[in-house]
Design an enzyme around this catalytic site. Structure first.
Site, PDB file in Angstrom:
ATOM      1  N   ASP A  52      38.596  91.831 101.567  1.00 19.24           N
ATOM      2  CA  ASP A  52      37.514  90.832 101.541  1.00 19.24           C
ATOM      3  C   ASP A  52      37.437  90.070 100.220  1.00 19.24           C
ATOM      4  O   ASP A  52      36.354  89.654  99.782  1.00 19.24           O
ATOM      5  CB  ASP A  52      36.155  91.490 101.852  1.00 19.24           C
ATOM      6  CG  ASP A  52      36.179  92.225 103.179  1.00 19.24           C
ATOM      7  OD1 ASP A  52      36.869  91.739 104.086  1.00 19.24           O
ATOM      8  OD2 ASP A  52      35.519  93.271 103.294  1.00 19.24           O
ATOM      9  N   LYS A 104      40.923  86.182 100.948  1.00 20.11           N
ATOM     10  CA  LYS A 104      42.326  85.846 101.270  1.00 20.11           C
ATOM     11  C   LYS A 104      42.424  84.727 102.306  1.00 20.11           C
ATOM     12  O   LYS A 104      43.307  83.877 102.222  1.00 20.11           O
ATOM     13  CB  LYS A 104      43.055  87.094 101.793  1.00 20.11           C
ATOM     14  CG  LYS A 104      43.120  88.232 100.782  1.00 20.11           C
ATOM     15  CD  LYS A 104      43.739  89.468 101.374  1.00 20.11           C
ATOM     16  CE  LYS A 104      42.928  90.096 102.493  1.00 20.11           C
ATOM     17  NZ  LYS A 104      41.617  90.637 102.087  1.00 20.11           N
ATOM     18  N   GLY A 159      39.201  90.644 108.664  1.00 25.17           N
ATOM     19  CA  GLY A 159      38.286  89.556 109.014  1.00 25.17           C
ATOM     20  C   GLY A 159      38.403  88.519 107.928  1.00 25.17           C
ATOM     21  O   GLY A 159      37.991  88.752 106.789  1.00 25.17           O
ATOM     22  N   HIS A 160      39.041  87.399 108.248  1.00 23.82           N
ATOM     23  CA  HIS A 160      39.324  86.369 107.231  1.00 23.82           C
ATOM     24  C   HIS A 160      38.517  85.114 107.556  1.00 23.82           C
ATOM     25  O   HIS A 160      38.559  84.612 108.673  1.00 23.82           O
ATOM     26  CB  HIS A 160      40.830  86.055 107.208  1.00 23.82           C
ATOM     27  CG  HIS A 160      41.656  87.212 106.739  1.00 23.82           C
ATOM     28  ND1 HIS A 160      43.014  87.154 106.575  1.00 23.82           N
ATOM     29  CD2 HIS A 160      41.298  88.466 106.378  1.00 23.82           C
ATOM     30  CE1 HIS A 160      43.456  88.332 106.138  1.00 23.82           C
ATOM     31  NE2 HIS A 160      42.431  89.137 106.023  1.00 23.82           N
ATOM     32  N   GLN A 209      43.675  93.328 104.369  1.00 20.82           N
ATOM     33  CA  GLN A 209      43.199  94.481 103.585  1.00 20.82           C
ATOM     34  C   GLN A 209      43.407  94.225 102.087  1.00 20.82           C
ATOM     35  O   GLN A 209      43.348  93.078 101.669  1.00 20.82           O
ATOM     36  CB  GLN A 209      43.878  95.786 104.044  1.00 20.82           C
ATOM     37  CG  GLN A 209      43.429  96.277 105.426  1.00 20.82           C
ATOM     38  CD  GLN A 209      43.990  95.499 106.592  1.00 20.82           C
ATOM     39  OE1 GLN A 209      45.199  95.344 106.716  1.00 20.82           O
ATOM     40  NE2 GLN A 209      43.144  94.995 107.463  1.00 20.82           N
TER      41      GLN A 209
HETATM   42  P1  GDP Z   1      39.135  88.116 103.243  1.00 23.16           P
HETATM   43  O1  GDP Z   1      39.039  89.280 104.176  1.00 23.16           O
HETATM   44  O2  GDP Z   1      39.840  88.455 101.967  1.00 23.16           O
HETATM   45  O3  GDP Z   1      39.720  86.881 103.878  1.00 23.16           O
HETATM   46  O4  GDP Z   1      37.632  87.761 102.847  1.00 23.16           O
HETATM   47  P2  GDP Z   1      36.366  87.631 103.845  1.00 23.16           P
HETATM   48  O5  GDP Z   1      36.476  86.348 104.574  1.00 23.16           O
HETATM   49  O6  GDP Z   1      36.200  88.873 104.631  1.00 23.16           O
HETATM   50  O7  GDP Z   1      35.170  87.617 102.811  1.00 23.16           O
HETATM   51  C1  GDP Z   1      35.082  86.665 101.810  1.00 23.16           C
HETATM   52  C2  GDP Z   1      33.767  85.892 101.978  1.00 23.16           C
HETATM   53  O8  GDP Z   1      33.540  85.135 100.804  1.00 23.16           O
HETATM   54  C3  GDP Z   1      33.802  84.879 103.108  1.00 23.16           C
HETATM   55  O9  GDP Z   1      32.497  84.707 103.607  1.00 23.16           O
HETATM   56  C4  GDP Z   1      34.297  83.624 102.407  1.00 23.16           C
HETATM   57  O10 GDP Z   1      33.903  82.420 103.077  1.00 23.16           O
HETATM   58  C5  GDP Z   1      33.596  83.745 101.099  1.00 23.16           C
HETATM   59  N1  GDP Z   1      34.259  83.135  99.935  1.00 23.16           N
HETATM   60  C6  GDP Z   1      35.581  83.067  99.640  1.00 23.16           C
HETATM   61  N2  GDP Z   1      35.762  82.537  98.399  1.00 23.16           N
HETATM   62  C7  GDP Z   1      34.521  82.275  97.919  1.00 23.16           C
HETATM   63  C8  GDP Z   1      34.029  81.776  96.676  1.00 23.16           C
HETATM   64  O11 GDP Z   1      34.774  81.449  95.755  1.00 23.16           O
HETATM   65  N3  GDP Z   1      32.665  81.678  96.538  1.00 23.16           N
HETATM   66  C9  GDP Z   1      31.804  82.049  97.529  1.00 23.16           C
HETATM   67  N4  GDP Z   1      30.489  81.931  97.309  1.00 23.16           N
HETATM   68  N5  GDP Z   1      32.237  82.519  98.702  1.00 23.16           N
HETATM   69  C10 GDP Z   1      33.570  82.656  98.889  1.00 23.16           C
HETATM   70  P1  IMO Z   2      40.371  92.166 105.210  1.00 19.23           P
HETATM   71  O1  IMO Z   2      41.731  91.690 105.619  1.00 19.23           O
HETATM   72  C1  IMO Z   2      37.798  95.444 103.984  1.00 19.23           C
HETATM   73  C2  IMO Z   2      38.832  99.445 105.461  1.00 19.23           C
HETATM   74  C3  IMO Z   2      37.814 100.057 106.411  1.00 19.23           C
HETATM   75  C4  IMO Z   2      38.007 101.527 106.063  1.00 19.23           C
HETATM   76  C5  IMO Z   2      39.520 101.625 105.821  1.00 19.23           C
HETATM   77  C6  IMO Z   2      40.317 102.115 107.020  1.00 19.23           C
HETATM   78  O2  IMO Z   2      39.262  91.443 105.871  1.00 19.23           O
HETATM   79  O3  IMO Z   2      40.258  92.229 103.723  1.00 19.23           O
HETATM   80  P2  IMO Z   2      41.022 100.976 109.319  1.00 19.23           P
HETATM   81  O4  IMO Z   2      40.190 100.401 110.427  1.00 19.23           O
HETATM   82  O5  IMO Z   2      41.975  99.997 108.708  1.00 19.23           O
HETATM   83  O6  IMO Z   2      41.697 102.259 109.699  1.00 19.23           O
HETATM   84  O7  IMO Z   2      39.952 101.368 108.179  1.00 19.23           O
HETATM   85  O8  IMO Z   2      39.948 100.323 105.482  1.00 19.23           O
HETATM   86  N1  IMO Z   2      39.316  98.103 105.857  1.00 19.23           N
HETATM   87  C7  IMO Z   2      38.905  96.961 105.295  1.00 19.23           C
HETATM   88  N2  IMO Z   2      37.954  96.735 104.355  1.00 19.23           N
HETATM   89  N3  IMO Z   2      38.524  94.419 104.458  1.00 19.23           N
HETATM   90  C8  IMO Z   2      39.483  94.635 105.383  1.00 19.23           C
HETATM   91  O9  IMO Z   2      40.304  93.664 105.823  1.00 19.23           O
HETATM   92  C9  IMO Z   2      39.685  95.956 105.874  1.00 19.23           C
HETATM   93  N4  IMO Z   2      40.522  96.501 106.782  1.00 19.23           N
HETATM   94  C10 IMO Z   2      40.288  97.811 106.750  1.00 19.23           C
HETATM   95  O10 IMO Z   2      36.517  99.611 106.148  1.00 19.23           O
HETATM   96  O11 IMO Z   2      37.372 101.812 104.849  1.00 19.23           O
HETATM   97 MG    MG Z   3      37.644  90.305 105.296  1.00 24.64          MG
END
Ligand code: GDP
Ligand code: IMO
Ligand code: MG
Length: 430
Positions: free
Chosen positions: A13, A16, A40-41, A225
């Site tokens: 998170d 990415k 979840g991206h 991840q």
């Molecule tokens: P990922 O799993 O690495 O793709 O990240 P996620 O999408 O799960 O979580 C990142 C969250 O931060 C999302 O709601 C993005 O829209 C948001 N986000 C990404 N970069 C920035 C940033 O520079 N500032 C803010 N405020 N939000 C961001």
């Molecule tokens: P993105 O791509 C954050 C964590 C789960 C748990 C551990 C194992 O959005 O960054 P799993 O279901 O993979 O066997 O769970 O890994 N986990 C993540 N945490 N972002 C993710 O993906 C994750 N994918 C798995 O919460 O701790």
């Molecule tokens: Mg994510």
């Protein structure tokens, strides 16, 4: 042009999806190389927010081809749901644009049932998985009894294989875990339905990538991840079951290391984690709410996949050094710097005290990590809102200082800073 790999440097998170979308403007192919819909991206373009779990974050660019590579694991029901949701919003997911490598492994309801049973059995020591069947599907892959996506091209073979797979898992679900069995016939029929829609998307992933690379096109490998969730280099056993690190991109896509020129580490300006496991710089109470948010902004720290509130804490530099090392990172993207605006001072963990000594590296051995006490340096904060900054000279001096400190202490330059979720909220550092 060679391959660029985008890696999460922390526990996932880091942003990415946002960074992949941004850098995909120069790419011919964006490829997911590991994990499945545990990811979840988020991609934000103007008022439009796309939450992608399986389909690569390059899909919003009409000219980009997206590939789900061999190293990924695919729940076909989720993939089709995501395809339908994108198509309904005018994003093409035709076979010419979205491809599934025939070596990727398929997730079934039996894997999900096993994931739930394993977590239930662990009780208080649960990993806190996303319950998407990730551990069990990679277990089957390693046991050499997995179902590969190639089966989607042969309905008869698929039906037979799925039925045998569910029947075998039922034995364990019922006899070992005391759970209800699944209907093997029904699952097989369901998968034949998925095959009809997904078969036209099947390709030989490594071949597709090789052709693009031979023609000098740019391939972007999108990590899911994060480094500390890596099965080899993370906080085992509180990890996922795949290799989100740079090595995983190479084996997961079938592109050798000589064709990789950049490995970009995405790091959040603080730290977050979902699920169980150690977290040395974790905050609680009001301090945590300050970093997490209360859920009113779309970027607040609540899981994109599960909606769980994320655990949050200060930036951990030993962790970033670890990520730089195990991925050979060429540069950083520092995301969510905007969230730190308004803090009078910002603590940053610069090392640990371990058994009376100072250490600068991040121990991934859990009992050792449990004895580590974070050592903080307090950097001066800035009052200004920086979400509108687009150039390095539009950042306040102390924000620049924070960025420079991360570069110096982690050992890799910061190439980009992100100051908001939007495609344009991105600064190329000089
Ligand atoms: P990922 O799993 O690495 O793709 O990240 P996620 O999408 O799960 O979580 C990142 C969250 O931060 C999302 O709601 C993005 O829209 C948001 N986000 C990404 N970069 C920035 C940033 O520079 N500032 C803010 N405020 N939000 C961001
Ligand atoms: P993105 O791509 C954050 C964590 C789960 C748990 C551990 C194992 O959005 O960054 P799993 O279901 O993979 O066997 O769970 O890994 N986990 C993540 N945490 N972002 C993710 O993906 C994750 N994918 C798995 O919460 O701790
Ligand atoms: Mg994510």
């Amino acid at each position: 042009m060679p391959m660029t790999i985008i890696i999460g440097a922390q526990w996932g998170d880091e942003g990415k999806g946002h960074i992949t979308d941004r850098l995909a403007q120069d790419a011919a192919i964006v490829a997911r190389y590991s994990g499945g819909d545990n990811a979840g991206h988020t991609v934000t373009i103007g008022r439009e927010v796309f939450k992608l779990h399986l389909i690569p974050s390059g899909i919003i660019h009409p000219g980009v081809v997206c590939l789900v590579g061999n190293g990924a694991v695919v729940n076909p029901a989720v993939m089709l749901r995501e395809m339908d949701a994108l198509a309904a919003r005018g994003v093409s997911v035709a076979p010419a644009r979205l491809k599934l490598s025939d070596g990727a492994h398929l997730i079934t309801p039996a894997h999900i049932a096993m994931d739930k049973a394993h977590e239930k059995q662990r009780g208080g020591a649960a990993i806190g998985t996303t319950l998407r069947g990730i551990g069990p599907v990679y277990t089957d892959k390693a046991r050499r009894i997995g179902l590969r996506a190639a089966l989607l091209a042969d309905e008869e073979a698929l039906a037979e294989a799925v039925q045998a797979h569910v029947a075998a898992k039922n034995e364990v679900l019922v006899k070992v875990y005391g759970e209800e069995p699944l209907d093997a016939h029904a699952v097989a029929a369901e998968y034949v339905g998925y095959a009809r829609r997904l078969a036209p998307h099947l390709v030989d992933g490594p071949l597709l990538l090789d052709e693009a690379l031979q023609q000098g096109q740019m391939v972007l490998a999108e990590g899911a991840q994060g480094t500390l969730l890596d099965i080899d280099h993370g906080t085992y056993p509180f990890v996922t079951s795949s290799s989100p690190t740079a090595g995983g991109a190479i084996t997961g896509l079938g592109v050798g290391p000589r064709l990789v020129d950049r490995v970009i580490g995405v790091a959040k300006a603080f730290t977050s984690r979902v699920g169980g496991g150690p977290f040395p710089t974790e905050l609680s109470d009001d301090a945590a709410v300050r970093l997490r948010g209360t859920g009113e902004n779309p970027w607040d720290e609540y899981g994109t996949t599960t909606g769980r509130p994320r655990r949050v804490g200060w930036l951990d530099l030993p962790m970033l050094r670890h990520a730089r090392r195990v991925n050979s990172l060429s540069e950083w993207v520092l995301t969510k710097l905007d969230i730190l605006s308004g803090l009078p001072e910002i603590p940053v963990c610069v090392g640990y005290e371990l058994d009376g000594r100072r250490v600068d590296s991040f121990p991934t051995d859990l009992p050792t990590l449990a004895r580590c006490r974070p050592l903080y340096e307090r950097l001066p904060g800035w009052a200004e809102d920086i979400m509108g900054a687009r150039r390095p000279d539009e950042l306040p001096d102390n924000a620049r200082r924070y960025v420079d400190f991360v570069a110096k202490e982690s050992g890799a330059p910061v190439g980009y800073v992100s100051v908001g979720p939007g495609r344009e909220q991105f600064i190329v550092m000089e």
